[in-house]
Design an enzyme around this catalytic site. Structure first.
Site, mmCIF file in Angstrom:
data_model
loop_
_atom_site.group_PDB
_atom_site.id
_atom_site.type_symbol
_atom_site.label_atom_id
_atom_site.label_comp_id
_atom_site.label_asym_id
_atom_site.label_seq_id
_atom_site.Cartn_x
_atom_site.Cartn_y
_atom_site.Cartn_z
ATOM 1 N N SER A 73 48.359 -62.472 -61.548
ATOM 2 C CA SER A 73 48.307 -62.936 -62.936
ATOM 3 C C SER A 73 47.086 -63.833 -63.094
ATOM 4 C CB SER A 73 49.586 -63.718 -63.248
ATOM 5 O OG SER A 73 49.506 -64.328 -64.525
ATOM 6 N N SER B 3 47.033 -63.435 -68.766
ATOM 7 C CA SER B 3 47.626 -64.471 -69.608
ATOM 8 C C SER B 3 46.858 -64.515 -70.915
ATOM 9 C CB SER B 3 47.549 -65.828 -68.898
ATOM 10 O OG SER B 3 48.470 -65.853 -67.849
ATOM 11 N N LEU B 4 47.417 -63.892 -71.946
ATOM 12 C CA LEU B 4 46.697 -63.791 -73.217
ATOM 13 C C LEU B 4 47.066 -64.954 -74.144
ATOM 14 C CD1 LEU B 4 44.641 -61.793 -74.372
ATOM 15 C CD2 LEU B 4 46.508 -60.655 -75.546
ATOM 16 N N GLU C 16 54.549 -75.408 -54.947
ATOM 17 C CA GLU C 16 55.887 -74.864 -55.197
ATOM 18 C C GLU C 16 55.881 -73.345 -55.068
ATOM 19 O OE1 GLU C 16 57.036 -76.111 -59.101
ATOM 20 O OE2 GLU C 16 56.494 -78.189 -58.701
ATOM 21 N N CYS D 69 50.974 -75.814 -69.753
ATOM 22 C CA CYS D 69 51.298 -75.562 -68.342
ATOM 23 C C CYS D 69 51.306 -76.872 -67.545
ATOM 24 C CB CYS D 69 50.261 -74.596 -67.768
ATOM 25 S SG CYS D 69 50.399 -74.373 -65.992
ATOM 26 N N CYS E 92 57.569 -65.817 -56.256
ATOM 27 C CA CYS E 92 56.490 -66.298 -57.124
ATOM 28 C C CYS E 92 55.675 -67.294 -56.293
ATOM 29 C CB CYS E 92 57.104 -66.952 -58.356
ATOM 30 S SG CYS E 92 55.874 -67.614 -59.476
ATOM 31 N N CYS F 7 45.404 -76.830 -60.627
ATOM 32 C CA CYS F 7 44.657 -75.748 -61.280
ATOM 33 C C CYS F 7 43.557 -76.362 -62.125
ATOM 34 C CB CYS F 7 45.582 -74.901 -62.161
ATOM 35 S SG CYS F 7 44.701 -73.546 -62.981
ATOM 36 N N GLY G 57 48.289 -72.561 -59.836
ATOM 37 C CA GLY G 57 46.917 -72.173 -59.562
ATOM 38 C C GLY G 57 46.503 -70.860 -60.172
ATOM 39 N N GLU G 58 45.207 -70.609 -60.142
ATOM 40 C CA GLU G 58 44.617 -69.400 -60.720
ATOM 41 C C GLU G 58 44.147 -68.489 -59.573
ATOM 42 O OE1 GLU G 58 44.201 -67.606 -63.419
ATOM 43 O OE2 GLU G 58 42.829 -66.331 -62.285
ATOM 44 N N ASN H 99 58.652 -72.447 -71.334
ATOM 45 C CA ASN H 99 59.502 -73.345 -70.598
ATOM 46 C C ASN H 99 58.937 -74.728 -70.894
ATOM 47 O OD1 ASN H 99 61.158 -74.432 -68.549
ATOM 48 N ND2 ASN H 99 60.936 -72.532 -67.385
ATOM 49 N N CYS I 157 56.581 -73.582 -62.944
ATOM 50 C CA CYS I 157 55.780 -74.103 -61.838
ATOM 51 C C CYS I 157 55.091 -75.402 -62.203
ATOM 52 C CB CYS I 157 54.809 -73.057 -61.354
ATOM 53 S SG CYS I 157 55.599 -72.143 -60.042
ATOM 54 N N CYS J 207 45.402 -75.218 -69.160
ATOM 55 C CA CYS J 207 46.130 -74.681 -70.322
ATOM 56 C C CYS J 207 47.124 -75.742 -70.801
ATOM 57 C CB CYS J 207 46.845 -73.384 -69.952
ATOM 58 S SG CYS J 207 45.720 -72.142 -69.283
#
Ligand code: SAH
Ligand code: SF4
Length: 376
Positions: free
Chosen positions: A221, A244-245, A101, A134, A120, A127, A189-190, A322, A364, A131
């Site tokens: 990010s 991303s904390l 996406e 996500c 974006c 991924c 993804g990372e 979200n 996402c 997390c």
């Protein structure tokens, strides 16, 4: 853009090349290397999708490129526009059938801020980092995207805006936006897990002979891959860094972000400090607010204490979650305000990200999940 992969498997994908690499490829094909600049300009300035449009190339070269090369290898499966048309989302099918996406976010001019069109971008199919909040993380990892597949996402929206510039409805004085102003690697993804392809894509999009997007308009990010953050700090291409904390203690962070067990907070913060020392640039800390989980006054204080030593080099972006599953809820406006005020007490600058495109599943991973359910 919509190229059928049927007979393109063996062709050379030109979107994979930097300008010097394109020159090299032409030399290997016994063509004149100076043609590379012309082709690059067709690809990234004219946004051509077809070699026949490249009218300053000799007919024979155009023909040869049509037979031996392609301009990306992705198919748009679905495109959704939010009701206000400020958020657009596409579902792309890659040559091997994987789905990713990308989102375009349009911002009209506000006060002194000029209008923005931010893409974006996804950097992987799925991924590996899992997390818990996500949607992409819950899919697991399929594969890295190639540089071309990353570049193609940006070009799709660039062509769309070029063809039909966007103006905010109800804002008569807002000038139309006809080009991409920013890209953020915040899709699926990372990015730093796919380091080489990501950097290659950013170099391609940065090239002054091509798309010419400034490094300061690009944001990477990351979930917090410490060695890759250190490597990034040494790159000549100085893009913005967002971390991303999402939690200020190891205990909580390891619960929602399994990567924290490998790279705990102290190591992550130390890498950020070294990044700041090397680049003299501000780092954004993303903090997804999960009601009742990480948004309490105590956690706000802990976060303030953690980041205060970075002084003006740290900025917190509070992001109401979200909700992708029933397990998490976003806090209300009062709780968000209270959280932010505590950060201000610690002298930590912060802002809140406006929610976008809820009606088109803009978080996402959500659109792909929905598409796959339908397909099944
Ligand atoms: N893998 C990278 C970049 C992709 S995710 C990273 O984790 O940073 C981009 C941002 O969206 C990250 O800050 C991520 O934590 C956040 N995010 C993930 N799921 C979300 C959700 N459901 N709601 C809001 N933000 C989310
Ligand atoms: Fe992967 Fe980022 Fe999602 Fe975590 S938040 S699972 S790192 S995409």
């Amino acid at each position: 853009m919509t190229i059928t992969p049927a007979n393109t498997q063996k062709k050379t994908d030109l979107l994979a090349f930097t300008l010097p690499q394109l020159q090299q490829w032409l030399v290997e094909c016994d063509e004149a290397p100076f043609r590379a600049k012309q082709i690059y300009s067709w690809l990234y300035q004219h946004l051509a999708t077809d070699f026949s449009a490249m009218t300053n190339l000799p007919q024979a070269l155009r023909q040869r490129l049509a037979e031996e090369a392609t301009i990306g290898l992705v198919i748009v499966r679905s495109e959704l526009h939010s009701k206000d048309d400020r958020t657009r989302k596409i579902l792309l099918e890659l040559a091997d059938g994987k789905l990713i996406e990308s989102v375009l976010m349009l911002y009209p001019p506000l006060g002194e801020n000029s209008p923005r069109a931010t893409v974006c971008v996804s950097t992987q199919a799925g991924c590996a980092f899992g997390c818990t909040f996500c949607a992409t993380g819950q899919m697991g990892f399929d594969r890295h995207l190639s540089a071309s597949e990353i570049v193609a996402q940006v070009l799709f929206f660039a062509r769309e805006l070029r063809a039909v510039p966007w103006t905010a409805a109800g804002l008569p004085r807002s000038a139309p936006i006809d080009h991409i102003t920013n890209i953020v690697l915040m899709g699926m993804g990372e990015p730093l897990h796919n380091y080489d392809n990501v950097l290659q894509a950013l170099r391609i999009l940065n090239s002054a002979d091509g798309f010419n997007l400034g490094a300061r308009h690009m944001t990477v990010s990351t979930v917090g891959l410490v060695p890759a953050i250190r490597k990034l700090s040494q790159e000549p291409l100085q893009v913005n860094l967002a971390i991303s904390l999402h939690a200020p203690t190891d205990e909580l962070r390891s619960q929602t972000m399994p990567v924290n067990r490998k790279y705990p907070l102290q190591e992550l913060l130390s890498a950020c400090q070294d990044y700041i020392a090397a680049t003299k640039r501000q780092v954004t800390f993303e903090y997804v607010l999960l009601a009742g989980v990480n948004d309490t006054a105590e956690y706000a204080h802990r976060l303030g204490e953690l980041l205060a030593p970075l002084k003006q080099y740290a900025h917190v972006n509070c992001i109401p979650v979200n909700a992708t599953s029933a397990s998490y809820k976003a806090p209300g406006p009062k709780a968000i305000r209270a959280f932010r005020d505590i950060l201000f007490e610690h002298g930590v600058s912060n802002s809140v990200r406006a929610e976008r495109g809820d009606d088109i599943a803009a978080a996402c991973g959500q659109l792909r999940t929905r598409f796959e359910k339908k397909r099944a």
